[in-house]
Design a protein around this motif. Structure first.
Motif, PDB file in Angstrom:
ATOM      1  N   LEU A  10     -51.432 -63.253  -9.375  1.00 47.03           N
ATOM      2  CA  LEU A  10     -51.241 -64.245  -8.319  1.00 47.03           C
ATOM      3  C   LEU A  10     -52.114 -65.472  -8.547  1.00 47.03           C
ATOM      4  CD1 LEU A  10     -50.998 -61.865  -5.233  1.00 47.03           C
ATOM      5  CD2 LEU A  10     -49.167 -63.327  -6.133  1.00 47.03           C
ATOM      6  N   MET A  11     -53.364 -65.269  -8.906  1.00 48.03           N
ATOM      7  CA  MET A  11     -54.275 -66.403  -9.141  1.00 48.03           C
ATOM      8  C   MET A  11     -53.792 -67.274 -10.297  1.00 48.03           C
ATOM      9  SD  MET A  11     -56.551 -67.093  -7.025  1.00 48.03           S
ATOM     10  CE  MET A  11     -57.474 -68.275  -8.000  1.00 48.03           C
ATOM     11  N   GLU A  12     -53.273 -66.666 -11.352  1.00 44.03           N
ATOM     12  CA  GLU A  12     -52.745 -67.452 -12.473  1.00 44.03           C
ATOM     13  C   GLU A  12     -51.624 -68.369 -11.997  1.00 44.03           C
ATOM     14  OE1 GLU A  12     -51.618 -64.665 -15.492  1.00 44.03           O
ATOM     15  OE2 GLU A  12     -53.702 -64.077 -15.878  1.00 44.03           O
ATOM     16  N   GLN A  13     -50.749 -67.850 -11.139  1.00 45.25           N
ATOM     17  CA  GLN A  13     -49.671 -68.667 -10.582  1.00 45.25           C
ATOM     18  C   GLN A  13     -50.208 -69.795  -9.720  1.00 45.25           C
ATOM     19  OE1 GLN A  13     -46.938 -64.956  -9.744  1.00 45.25           O
ATOM     20  NE2 GLN A  13     -46.577 -66.595  -8.342  1.00 45.25           N
ATOM     21  N   PHE A  14     -51.105 -69.428  -8.805  1.00 41.28           N
ATOM     22  CA  PHE A  14     -51.609 -70.421  -7.856  1.00 41.28           C
ATOM     23  C   PHE A  14     -52.337 -71.552  -8.570  1.00 41.28           C
ATOM     24  CE2 PHE A  14     -52.111 -66.695  -4.667  1.00 41.28           C
ATOM     25  CZ  PHE A  14     -50.731 -66.638  -4.486  1.00 41.28           C
ATOM     26  N   THR A  15     -53.207 -71.213  -9.516  1.00 39.37           N
ATOM     27  CA  THR A  15     -53.974 -72.247 -10.198  1.00 39.37           C
ATOM     28  C   THR A  15     -53.119 -73.066 -11.155  1.00 39.37           C
ATOM     29  OG1 THR A  15     -54.748 -70.664 -11.857  1.00 39.37           O
ATOM     30  CG2 THR A  15     -56.196 -71.067  -9.956  1.00 39.37           C
ATOM     31  N   ALA A  16     -52.004 -72.509 -11.635  1.00 38.10           N
ATOM     32  CA  ALA A  16     -51.091 -73.286 -12.475  1.00 38.10           C
ATOM     33  C   ALA A  16     -50.463 -74.424 -11.670  1.00 38.10           C
ATOM     34  CB  ALA A  16     -50.006 -72.387 -13.056  1.00 38.10           C
ATOM     35  N   HIS A  17     -50.244 -74.192 -10.375  1.00 40.77           N
ATOM     36  CA  HIS A  17     -49.654 -75.212  -9.506  1.00 40.77           C
ATOM     37  C   HIS A  17     -50.698 -76.069  -8.807  1.00 40.77           C
ATOM     38  CE1 HIS A  17     -46.280 -72.405  -9.969  1.00 40.77           C
ATOM     39  NE2 HIS A  17     -45.558 -73.492  -9.861  1.00 40.77           N
ATOM     40  N   ASP A  18     -51.871 -75.485  -8.566  1.00 43.62           N
ATOM     41  CA  ASP A  18     -52.932 -76.206  -7.858  1.00 43.62           C
ATOM     42  C   ASP A  18     -54.289 -75.698  -8.348  1.00 43.62           C
ATOM     43  OD1 ASP A  18     -54.743 -77.396  -6.151  1.00 43.62           O
ATOM     44  OD2 ASP A  18     -53.815 -76.650  -4.303  1.00 43.62           O
ATOM     45  N   PRO A  19     -54.912 -76.428  -9.267  1.00 43.15           N
ATOM     46  CA  PRO A  19     -56.185 -75.967  -9.838  1.00 43.15           C
ATOM     47  C   PRO A  19     -57.334 -75.871  -8.840  1.00 43.15           C
ATOM     48  CG  PRO A  19     -55.387 -77.952 -10.968  1.00 43.15           C
ATOM     49  CD  PRO A  19     -54.436 -77.652  -9.863  1.00 43.15           C
ATOM     50  N   THR A  20     -57.146 -76.380  -7.612  1.00 50.34           N
ATOM     51  CA  THR A  20     -58.224 -76.307  -6.622  1.00 50.34           C
ATOM     52  C   THR A  20     -58.242 -74.972  -5.878  1.00 50.34           C
ATOM     53  OG1 THR A  20     -56.908 -77.284  -4.834  1.00 50.34           O
ATOM     54  CG2 THR A  20     -58.131 -78.811  -6.274  1.00 50.34           C
TER      55      THR A  20
END
Length: 180
Positions: A138-148
């Motif tokens: 999940l974190m890989e997905q989230f940070t791919a779209h929003d690095p913050t």
């Protein structure tokens, strides 16, 4: 100062995460970020006596206690599942019980992603390691779209987040986990 799980009123028996692993640290960080009234946890009941119908895990084999488990009054060994199955069970759990923000569980029984992970683990599906792998996907997905984005919980609690977005991200992560 971190809040330890075994001292929180209303928290279920979380022996499956009590070894101080990464999931425990994630829970402690999440609870520490909440205002004091939100730290009170009301946990949805899981029937310890038998086969209460639980729609969210329909079709999955239930953990079964052995004779030794019953003699020692301990829970059965968890059903081994892979990361993709864990993510799918989270989505199914949230579909049945509902999704919320800012709390592990609310009074209506809805939960955030982390609360759903705890419920899936408490029901006997997977291990802390499985849950942490799911959080990493999940974190890989989230940070791919929003690095913050700094945590799954921050993403879950972002104002304007919708249940549809939560289920979509769980589905995408499950698909990615299936192919790895």
């Amino acid at each position: 100062m971190a809040t330890t799980l075994h001292r929180l009123p209303g928290m279920p028996d979380l022996a499956f995460v009590a070894d101080g692993g990464e999931l425990v640290r994630e829970i402690e960080r999440y609870l520490a970020s909440l205002p004091a009234p939100a730290r009170r946890i009301t946990v949805p009941a899981i029937c310890a006596l038998g086969r209460a119908p639980v729609a969210w895990d329909l079709g999955m084999p239930r953990p079964r206690p052995t004779l030794l488990d019953r003699a020692r009054n301990r829970p059965p060994a968890p059903v081994p599942i892979d990361t993709a199955t864990h993510l799918r069970l989270l989505s199914r759990y949230l579909t049945v019980h509902g999704w919320c923000q800012g709390l592990l569980w609310d009074d209506a029984g809805r939960s955030c992603i982390l609360g759903a992970q705890l419920a899936v683990l408490a029901a006997g599906y997977g291990t802390q390691t499985t849950a942490m792998h799911a959080r990493r996907y999940l974190m890989e997905q989230f940070t791919a779209h929003d690095p913050t984005v700094r945590s799954v919980d921050q993403w879950n609690d972002t104002p304007g987040r919708t249940p549809a977005q939560v289920h979509r991200q769980l589905d995408i992560a499950a698909a990615r986990a299936t192919h790895h």
